[in-house]
Scaffold this active site. Structure first.
Site, PDB file in Angstrom:
ATOM      1  N   ASP A  92       0.806  -1.229   0.000  1.00 61.85           N
ATOM      2  CA  ASP A  92       0.000   0.000   0.000  1.00 61.85           C
ATOM      3  C   ASP A  92       0.842   1.283   0.000  1.00 61.85           C
ATOM      4  OD1 ASP A  92       0.742  -0.894   2.622  1.00 61.85           O
ATOM      5  OD2 ASP A  92      -0.612   0.591   3.496  1.00 61.85           O
ATOM      6  N   GLU A 150      -0.628  -1.945   5.135  1.00 60.93           N
ATOM      7  CA  GLU A 150       0.275  -1.884   6.295  1.00 60.93           C
ATOM      8  C   GLU A 150       0.183  -0.540   6.992  1.00 60.93           C
ATOM      9  OE1 GLU A 150       3.191  -0.878   8.880  1.00 60.93           O
ATOM     10  OE2 GLU A 150       3.326   0.004   6.886  1.00 60.93           O
ATOM     11  N   GLU A 151       0.013   0.532   6.202  1.00 64.48           N
ATOM     12  CA  GLU A 151      -0.006   1.880   6.780  1.00 64.48           C
ATOM     13  C   GLU A 151      -1.270   2.125   7.599  1.00 64.48           C
ATOM     14  OE1 GLU A 151       2.523   3.721   6.713  1.00 64.48           O
ATOM     15  OE2 GLU A 151       3.688   3.255   4.925  1.00 64.48           O
ATOM     16  N   ARG A 190      18.598  -7.512  13.673  1.00 69.41           N
ATOM     17  CA  ARG A 190      18.898  -7.806  15.066  1.00 69.41           C
ATOM     18  C   ARG A 190      17.895  -8.819  15.618  1.00 69.41           C
ATOM     19  NH1 ARG A 190      17.164  -5.291  19.369  1.00 69.41           N
ATOM     20  NH2 ARG A 190      19.199  -4.454  19.927  1.00 69.41           N
ATOM     21  N   HIS A 377       7.861   8.685   4.250  1.00 72.31           N
ATOM     22  CA  HIS A 377       6.631   9.482   4.400  1.00 72.31           C
ATOM     23  C   HIS A 377       6.857  10.954   4.021  1.00 72.31           C
ATOM     24  CE1 HIS A 377       4.397   6.406   7.167  1.00 72.31           C
ATOM     25  NE2 HIS A 377       5.216   5.805   6.323  1.00 72.31           N
TER      26      HIS A 377
HETATM   27 NI    NI Z   1       6.511   1.254   5.364  1.00 69.81          NI
END
Ligand code: NI
Length: 405
Positions: A92, A150-151, A190, A377
């Site tokens: 997205d 996802e956002e 990590r 963003h």
């Molecule tokens: Ni992202």
């Protein structure tokens, strides 16, 4: 931030020829997706594009999962094994007007791939293409998960609810984020917490309005809100173990209409971040206590809404080691492995990682020399596309290594 990390020379010669030769296609797919960005659960053209490619290559897949998601399964021919590794990519875009003047700039007004998910989708497609062409090189099955939204509001959870991790059951999962906080040629990986839990709150303070010169006749919602904003800062400062990281941010505060009118209502909203899963429920309880206590002491009332959006992204030690060792081979230099890559940003990859062991990692994609270092963003966000082939190479090697364990 970018310049604080070493910038090892990027040597594509470490990437096997057959993957390097995919680079023009990876760029073409990424740019095509970049031109037609779509918001969460509206990834219609994107899903069509992905499905069309998978179909063209003869890869078995299902569309329409959690609205616009796709799951493809690629079975290796090498040995019979029942192990299944999932690779997840989000698709997205964001409600941002692109300011880049590039030939492949967004053609959708007010929508932009400003986080690099176009690149994630292209890398996943390249991985699917390569694995499908080299089924003889690996045992087991790979599930490619193309995830929507996802956002926000989050596509991982509804995909899991439809059973994407079942039948065949997924043993482990990996995923990556192109990362402009790291230079090209580095990988942030990590064990343990990589990204933070994301929670949010909205609070309305209900006082009693009146004349600015006659405060004794009112309950000033501005004064109450100010006390609350200050007191909320003490949660991290006084209630959280200093060894743990957490954030409480009040990002919005609105009240009043005029200098000599006492506002009857104030509204605020904020975000909460933390790594330690033991904090689940803690901030909600503490914020409510503070808001209730302060409102009570001033005679105001309140309306508080609290939401837990994403849990923290926690990597499995074994899977993180798998990704680290593979990444070290691909980028050739241990200096390019950045374990201090944690961020208080959030990601709904966390829901997958709650279900099966896995590793989410950052693939360095900034290149200040090419003016490709704007943060995620940002309306000028773009990344160095050299990272695309590196992403495919890391995924492919992870698949081969995972099934050889
Ligand atoms: Ni992202």
């Amino acid at each position: 931030m970018v310049s604080t990390f070493p910038n090892p020379a990027v040597d594509l010669s470490r990437i096997r020829l057959s993957i390097r030769s995919l680079q023009p296609q990876l760029i073409e797919w990424r740019r095509r997706l970049h031109q037609q960005p779509e918001l969460g659960f509206q990834e219609k053209l994107t899903a069509e594009f992905v499905s069309h490619k998978l179909q063209e290559w003869g890869i078995e897949h299902q569309t329409g999962i959690a609205q616009t998601g796709i799951v493809a399964t690629i079975k290796g021919n090498k040995l019979s094994t029942t192990k299944v590794l999932a690779i997840r990519a989000d698709m997205d875009a964001l409600p941002i007007q692109e300011l880049n003047e590039v030939p492949y700039r967004s053609q959708h007004d007010g929508v932009m791939h400003a986080c690099g998910h176009d690149g994630h989708t292209a890398i996943a497609l390249g991985t699917a293409y390569y694995l499908n062409q080299h089924r003889e090189d690996f045992a087991g099955a790979v599930k490619m998960i193309f995830q929507p939204a996802e956002e926000g509001p989050g596509g991982a959870k509804p995909m899991i609810e439809t059973g994407v991790l079942k039948n065949p059951d997924v043993d482990a999962i990996i995923g990556l984020h192109l990362w402009n906080n790291l230079p090209l040629g580095t990988v942030g990986v990590r064990s343990g917490a990589l990204m933070a839990a994301v929670e949010s709150f909205e609070c309305k303070i209900l006082g009693k309005g009146g004349h600015g010169a006659m405060p004794h006749q009112t309950i000033d919602s501005v004064v109450v809100a100010a006390q609350i904003v200050n007191a909320l800062q003490t949660i991290v400062a006084r209630n959280v173990n200093p060894i743990d990281s957490a954030v409480v941010t009040v990002g919005e505060l609105h009240a009043g209409t005029r200098r000599n009118v006492i506002a009857d209502t104030a509204r605020m909203s904020g975000t909460v971040r933390y790594f330690n899963p033991a904090f689940e429920g803690f901030f909600k309880q503490r914020i409510e206590q503070i808001v209730r206590g302060i409102c009570q002491s001033y005679g105001a009332s309140y309306d508080l809404e609290y939401s837990s959006l994403y849990p923290p992204v926690i990597n499995d030690a074994g899977m993180a080691e798998l990704v680290r060792s593979v990444a070290e081979d691909v980028i050739e230099t241990p200096v390019g492995i950045v374990p201090e890559c944690q961020t208080m940003g959030g990601e709904d990859m966390s829901f997958f990682l709650q279900e099966v062991p896995g590793c989410y990692f950052f693939l360095g994609s900034a290149n200040p020399d090419k003016d490709l270092a704007y943060p995620h963003h940002h309306p000028r966000f773009d990344f160095d596309e050299t990272a695309l082939a590196m992403g495919v190479e890391i995924f492919v090697r992870c698949v081969e290594k995972f099934f050889n364990y």
